[in-house]
Design an enzyme around this catalytic site. Structure first.
Site, PDB file in Angstrom:
ATOM      1  N   LYS A   1      27.320  27.088  45.737  1.00 22.64           N
ATOM      2  CA  LYS A   1      28.070  26.704  46.927  1.00 22.64           C
ATOM      3  C   LYS A   1      27.757  27.687  48.057  1.00 22.64           C
ATOM      4  CE  LYS A   1      31.924  26.982  44.637  1.00 22.64           C
ATOM      5  NZ  LYS A   1      33.305  26.880  44.111  1.00 22.64           N
TER       6      LYS A   1
ATOM      7  N   THR B   1      41.362  26.402  54.470  1.00 18.81           N
ATOM      8  CA  THR B   1      40.422  25.993  53.412  1.00 18.81           C
ATOM      9  C   THR B   1      40.857  26.479  52.034  1.00 18.81           C
ATOM     10  OG1 THR B   1      39.099  27.974  53.879  1.00 18.81           O
ATOM     11  CG2 THR B   1      38.461  25.929  55.003  1.00 18.81           C
TER      12      THR B   1
ATOM     13  N   GLY C   1      41.835  26.519  48.418  1.00 18.12           N
ATOM     14  CA  GLY C   1      41.729  25.552  47.339  1.00 18.12           C
ATOM     15  C   GLY C   1      40.433  24.764  47.304  1.00 18.12           C
ATOM     16  N   THR C   2      39.471  25.104  48.152  1.00 22.72           N
ATOM     17  CA  THR C   2      38.234  24.301  48.197  1.00 22.72           C
ATOM     18  C   THR C   2      37.481  24.335  46.871  1.00 22.72           C
ATOM     19  OG1 THR C   2      37.147  26.204  49.227  1.00 22.72           O
ATOM     20  CG2 THR C   2      37.827  24.415  50.675  1.00 22.72           C
ATOM     21  N   GLY C   3      37.375  25.513  46.253  1.00 24.67           N
ATOM     22  CA  GLY C   3      36.606  25.617  45.009  1.00 24.67           C
ATOM     23  C   GLY C   3      37.238  24.840  43.867  1.00 24.67           C
ATOM     24  N   CYS C   4      38.550  24.970  43.729  1.00 23.65           N
ATOM     25  CA  CYS C   4      39.276  24.231  42.690  1.00 23.65           C
ATOM     26  C   CYS C   4      39.144  22.726  42.913  1.00 23.65           C
ATOM     27  CB  CYS C   4      40.761  24.593  42.706  1.00 23.65           C
ATOM     28  SG  CYS C   4      41.125  26.356  42.629  1.00 23.65           S
TER      29      CYS C   4
END
Length: 272
Positions: free
Chosen positions: A181, A212, A214-217
């Site tokens: 990412k 932003t 929580g984007t990875g989860c």
């Protein structure tokens, strides 16, 4: 459960992760994402955090036996079509979850969570080797960001050119696919997906929105949802990127810090 009622059940996705009391990341983000994408979300709680828009004020890991019991309880009765992992704070937890996933014949998405959006450490240094040697080898897709790549492999990426090198370093630990990412780079939001031979570059505009959390989860859960529906890895990742891009664009302010992405953006905008 009868055959007819079982046939009508949506695909089942299990998240193994920590709780975010602020609702933007962790188990809460995972379950919201799964609902938005039409799958049945289930959860194994690994830790409880005291967390808000300003950061993580405290974290308490659950006992390994509690994590194992939750996993077996869900998988042995309800069953599962894909598994996603998030916050696994200790080596013992990482190794336990890796063993459980390794014994479950479904796709798995490993989000090697190391640091929160606010810079708070969520993974003990002693657990890094367990992530490398136990968890990554059982992953269908690993989804590290650039900080996590550096943490796991020592490879520092400062431009798109370095993303292939980062992917090769992560793939050396055994996941089938890796999604690097590139959100921390400047310019467009670029991610790089590869299994070592096939390559996919995924690009999206970068929005001027700092909310932003929580984007990875959310991305990892969206990928797991696609895999549970029977999509290929490239199909699932492409659809997940589209969903997360919309969620980031619609992210909103909560509290005094970094707000969450909007997991329900399609419901509010009428998007498909």
């Amino acid at each position: 459960m009868s055959a007819s009622s079982r046939a009508s059940a949506p695909p089942r996705v299990l998240t193994v992760a920590g709780s975010d009391s602020g609702g933007g990341a962790g188990i809460q983000a995972d379950l919201k994402t799964m609902l938005a994408l039409g799958v049945h979300g289930m959860s194994v709680l690994t830790a409880v955090t005291a967390q808000n828009s300003l950061g993580v004020q405290g974290a308490w890991e659950l006992p390994v036996e509690a994590v194992r019991a939750q996993y077996r309880s869900v998988v042995d009765d309800i069953g599962v079509d894909a598994v996603k992992t998030g916050m696994l704070s200790s080596a013992e937890l990482v190794e336990t979850v890796a063993e459980l996933i390794g014994g479950t014949a479904v796709p798995s998405v490993v989000d090697p969570v190391g640091v929160s959006k606010h810079g708070d450490s969520l993974l003990a240094a002693s657990a890094l080797d367990s992530v490398r040697t136990k968890l990554l080898p059982v992953a269908t897709v690993a989804t590290p960001n650039l900080d996590e790549v550096a943490q796991l492999t020592g490879v520092e990426v400062e431009s798109e050119d370095g993303m292939r090198r980062a992917a090769a370093a992560v793939l050396a630990y055994g996941p089938t696919w890796v999604l690097i990412k590139g959100g921390h780079l400047s310019g467009d939001a670029v991610d790089f997906l590869t299994d070592g031979s096939e390559e996919h570059w995924l690009r999206a505009p970068r929005f001027d929105n700092r909310h932003t959390h929580g984007t990875g989860c959310t991305l990892a859960s969206a990928i797991a949802s696609g895999l549970a529906k029977g999509q290929s890895v490239p199909e699932a990742v492409t659809a997940a990127k589209e969903y997360v891009t919309g969620a980031i664009a619609a992210g909103f302010a909560l509290g005094g810090g970094i707000g969450p992405v909007d997991h329900g953006w399609r419901f509010r905008t009428g998007g498909a």
